[in-house]
Design a protein around this motif. Structure first.
Motif, PDB file in Angstrom:
ATOM      1  N   THR A 118      24.121  40.302  34.874  1.00  0.00           N
ATOM      2  CA  THR A 118      24.543  39.164  35.697  1.00  0.00           C
ATOM      3  C   THR A 118      25.178  39.642  36.998  1.00  0.00           C
ATOM      4  N   THR A 119      25.987  40.700  36.919  1.00  0.00           N
ATOM      5  CA  THR A 119      26.585  41.248  38.130  1.00  0.00           C
ATOM      6  C   THR A 119      25.519  41.793  39.070  1.00  0.00           C
ATOM      7  N   LEU A 127      28.266  30.205  42.477  1.00  0.00           N
ATOM      8  CA  LEU A 127      29.559  30.012  41.816  1.00  0.00           C
ATOM      9  C   LEU A 127      29.431  29.088  40.606  1.00  0.00           C
ATOM     10  N   GLU A 131      34.876  35.772  41.585  1.00  0.00           N
ATOM     11  CA  GLU A 131      34.513  35.415  40.214  1.00  0.00           C
ATOM     12  C   GLU A 131      34.280  36.658  39.381  1.00  0.00           C
ATOM     13  N   ARG A 132      33.629  37.657  39.954  1.00  0.00           N
ATOM     14  CA  ARG A 132      33.393  38.923  39.248  1.00  0.00           C
ATOM     15  C   ARG A 132      34.699  39.709  39.094  1.00  0.00           C
ATOM     16  N   ARG A 150      37.604  38.488  38.739  1.00  0.00           N
ATOM     17  CA  ARG A 150      38.397  37.824  37.701  1.00  0.00           C
ATOM     18  C   ARG A 150      38.122  38.414  36.321  1.00  0.00           C
ATOM     19  N   LYS A 151      36.922  38.951  36.132  1.00  0.00           N
ATOM     20  CA  LYS A 151      36.546  39.542  34.853  1.00  0.00           C
ATOM     21  C   LYS A 151      36.643  41.065  34.871  1.00  0.00           C
ATOM     22  N   LYS A 209      29.496  29.095  32.430  1.00  0.00           N
ATOM     23  CA  LYS A 209      29.872  30.074  31.412  1.00  0.00           C
ATOM     24  C   LYS A 209      30.329  29.420  30.107  1.00  0.00           C
ATOM     25  N   LEU A 235      27.748  31.215  37.839  1.00  0.00           N
ATOM     26  CA  LEU A 235      28.580  32.292  37.300  1.00  0.00           C
ATOM     27  C   LEU A 235      29.835  31.795  36.601  1.00  0.00           C
ATOM     28  N   TRP A 236      30.397  30.705  37.087  1.00  0.00           N
ATOM     29  CA  TRP A 236      31.693  30.262  36.565  1.00  0.00           C
ATOM     30  C   TRP A 236      31.598  28.973  35.763  1.00  0.00           C
ATOM     31  N   ALA A 237      31.032  27.934  36.353  1.00  0.00           N
ATOM     32  CA  ALA A 237      31.044  26.625  35.699  1.00  0.00           C
ATOM     33  C   ALA A 237      30.147  26.577  34.466  1.00  0.00           C
TER      34      ALA A 237
END
Length: 224
Positions: A100-101, A131, A24-25, A27-28, A138, A134-136
């Motif tokens: 966040t990281t 997950l 996920e990290r 990806r950015k 956002k 961090l992802w859903a």
């Protein structure tokens, strides 16, 4: 003492759990991406196993007391040096990035400790929750921020700039409610930041264009 296949299984699971969060990290395009999260999680799992089982051979030795939590506990505080390295202050944007990281790395370290300790259910649930956070979540966060966060105008000038002149040009914004004002210095540059609740977008665009023509103004950032 754990069997070799149990040790390998825990390390592989830790790599898997850390990899899920790291993807996920990655990806950015963050510096702390897939491999960093996997290494933190695997390392934490190993430390947990060493803390729990690595000193079994000295148990029963006279005058020796063993607290299996002491080494593992250092992961919680020790991971801070990696997390601190991912936090950056943006002079141009006037914002702090990487929190966040850093929090994700700290969580991954906990996942590794849980995996190394054999708490597989806790590790799996924490990975899933991480997950989701961090992802859903956002898109929901972005929607909330766009609706309620004040608009921001950031102006970077050199040391020769006349701040009073710049503020005077901003006074042309009628019916504007400024909620915050700050002026900070970075080397030979000044960062002027203003936050406001509402404004005529077209009028603000004109002011931004005028500021960009000022030779002492280096950059103008406007969050629409």
């Amino acid at each position: 003492m754990l069997e070799w296949y149990e040790i390998l299984g825990r390390l592989l699971l830790a790599a898997l759990f850390g990899g899920f969060v790291g993807l996920e990290r990655e990806r950015k395009s963050w510096a702390a991406g897939l491999r960093t999260h996997m290494m933190v999680c695997v390392g934490s799992a190993l430390i947990m196993m060493v803390s729990s089982f690595g000193f079994a051979d000295i148990l029963g030795t006279p005058n020796v007391n063993l607290d299996p939590s002491r080494i593992a506990a250092q992961v919680v505080s020790g991971i801070g040096f990696i997390g601190a390295g991912t936090i950056l202050f943006s002079k141009e944007g006037g914002t702090i990035r990487g929190l966040t990281t850093a929090a994700g790395l700290w969580t991954v370290a906990g996942i590794g400790l849980a995996t190394g300790g054999g708490m597989y259910v806790a590790a799996i649930f924490t990975t899933i929750l991480a997950l989701i956070i961090l992802w859903a979540l956002k898109p929901l966060e972005n929607k909330y921020v766009q609706r309620f966060r004040p608009k921001t105008l950031k102006i970077i000038t050199n040391e020769k700039a006349n701040t009073s002149e710049i503020l005077k040009s901003l006074e042309e914004l009628e019916e504007t409610s400024f909620s915050d004002f700050s002026l900070s210095k970075f080397g030979d540059e000044f960062v002027l930041q203003l936050k406001f609740d509402e404004s005529d977008a077209s009028k603000l665009a004109d002011v931004v264009a005028r500021l960009q023509q000022n030779t002492n103004v280096k950059q103008v950032f406007w969050s629409k």
